[in-house]
Design a protein around this motif. Structure first.
Motif, PDB file in Angstrom:
ATOM      1  N   VAL A   1       0.810  -1.223   0.000  1.00  0.00           N
ATOM      2  CA  VAL A   1       0.000   0.000   0.000  1.00  0.00           C
ATOM      3  C   VAL A   1       0.844   1.274   0.000  1.00  0.00           C
ATOM      4  N   PRO A   2       1.866   1.411   0.861  1.00  0.00           N
ATOM      5  CA  PRO A   2       2.622   2.683   0.853  1.00  0.00           C
ATOM      6  C   PRO A   2       3.251   3.003  -0.500  1.00  0.00           C
ATOM      7  N   GLU A   3       3.924   2.019  -1.127  1.00  0.00           N
ATOM      8  CA  GLU A   3       4.574   2.283  -2.407  1.00  0.00           C
ATOM      9  C   GLU A   3       3.554   2.484  -3.521  1.00  0.00           C
ATOM     10  N   LEU A   4       2.502   1.668  -3.529  1.00  0.00           N
ATOM     11  CA  LEU A   4       1.463   1.816  -4.543  1.00  0.00           C
ATOM     12  C   LEU A   4       0.790   3.186  -4.424  1.00  0.00           C
ATOM     13  N   SER A   5       0.500   3.602  -3.199  1.00  0.00           N
ATOM     14  CA  SER A   5      -0.153   4.896  -2.990  1.00  0.00           C
ATOM     15  C   SER A   5       0.728   6.043  -3.463  1.00  0.00           C
TER      16      SER A   5
END
Length: 353
Positions: A104-108
């Motif tokens: 989630v952090p990198e995708l976001s």
């Protein structure tokens, strides 16, 4: 590292190559166009509402479609991987992959402040929104652009709306179909000339609002048993629900109360999972319609300006259009069907058609 997942596809060359046709962007770029795009593709365990993402790729493009970066990751769905004959990702391959909350952090970071671009964008966005909801996170996506819709706006002479047909139109070579990274690369290559043509023609881009999920349910759906059952044009299987027990009392009049038996249709994204919202409508005694006709009382949509068949028919038939929040308020005070409960003031409007 997430970027190390690129090693899973050594045969794919993610560079954007030469393309046919005029590639020079117009001098006067439309002021209202987005400042950046995230071209996305996800591979999944299937097409139902309880299926999971098993790989994702993002190509970041600038305002004029130039590639800035790309990224790819596998995702462990913690369940059967589904149609391996399509995506080629087995349980063994996915066993060591990160869980969706881990990416989630990198995708976001790669989605933030960009328009999500995908081929059949409703599917990719719906899968992402549901995965974010499971992870108790909010996808940083506010608008999406479907390249199928853009192709229609541009009146491209395509035999069908498959990605391979759009790629062939622009001379883009597919290296590995149904691999998220290569599908995203192909789409990025095809989107750039489409975007520049739209800019030259000063076309209004078919942007749609994305509504992140705030409430969802993973009720199991019937699992297709054969390869033919997986159809990329119909990701959500039809859901059978009991027929509404009340007759249609007539059309709804704006400002009044809904009456049991009235027909309600939905269009676009909702912050509450669509099937939960439909369940609430059915429990209130309303008829949940899959299409819109002259008998439909209400169209619920958070994007009334979207050019969908339902919004067009609502305008044609004079059907009242409300957003999700207004509909939730109306659901709190649905009037009983005639003869089904205590009488109430007649403020629902006359029965007709």
């Amino acid at each position: 590292m997430l970027e190390d997942r690129m090693a899973a596809a050594p045969s794919i060359t993610p560079a954007i190559g030469p393309q046919p046709g005029p590639q020079t962007p117009p001098d006067a770029w439309p002021e209202g166009y987005p400042q950046g795009y995230a071209v996305v593709d996800v591979e999944t365990t299937g097409l139902a509402r309880d299926d999971r993402i098993i790989s994702a790729a993002v190509y970041q493009l600038d305002a004029r479609g130039e590639v800035q970066d790309h990224w790819y990751t596998l995702v462990n769905p913690q369940r059967d991987p589904g149609p391996v004959w399509i995506h080629g990702l087995t349980s063994e391959v996915l066993a060591g992959a990160p869980l969706f909350p881990d990416v989630v952090p990198e995708l976001s970071r790669r989605l933030a402040d960009r328009v999500l671009v995908a081929h059949n964008a409703m599917f990719d966005w719906s899968m992402l929104a549901r995965e974010y909801a499971r992870a108790r996170a909010t996808a940083p996506v506010r608008q999406r652009l479907c390249t199928i819709a853009l192709s229609k706006e541009l009146r491209l002479p395509l035999p069908n709306h498959k990605l391979e047909s759009l790629a062939a139109h622009y001379g883009v070579v597919q290296e590995r179909a149904h691999h998220a990274l290569d599908d995203a690369r192909v789409l990025a290559e095809a989107f750039r000339p489409s975007l520049r043509r739209a800019a030259r023609e000063k076309l209004r881009l078919p942007l749609l609002t994305c509504q992140p999920l705030t409430e969802w349910s993973d009720s199991p759906a019937a699992r297709p048993q054969s390869p033919a059952a997986y159809r990329p044009t119909s990701w959500r299987p039809a859901r059978k629900r009991p027929a509404c027990p009340y007759p249609n009392p007539g059309r709804y009049v704006a400002g009044g109360r809904l009456v049991q038996g009235m027909r309600v249709a939905f269009s676009g994204d909702t912050s509450v999972d669509r099937e939960l919202l439909e369940d609430r409508a059915a429990e209130a005694g309303l008829h949940v319609a899959t299409s819109l006709s002259r008998l439909t009382s209400l169209l619920v949509t958070n994007d009334p300006d979207s050019r969908t068949s339902k919004t067009a028919k609502a305008a044609q038939f004079g059907t009242v259009v409300v957003d999700e929040a207004a509909f939730m308020q109306l659901l709190q005070d649905v009037r009983p069907a005639p003869g089904a409960g205590p009488s109430a003031p007649s403020d629902a409007g006359p029965a007709s058609g």
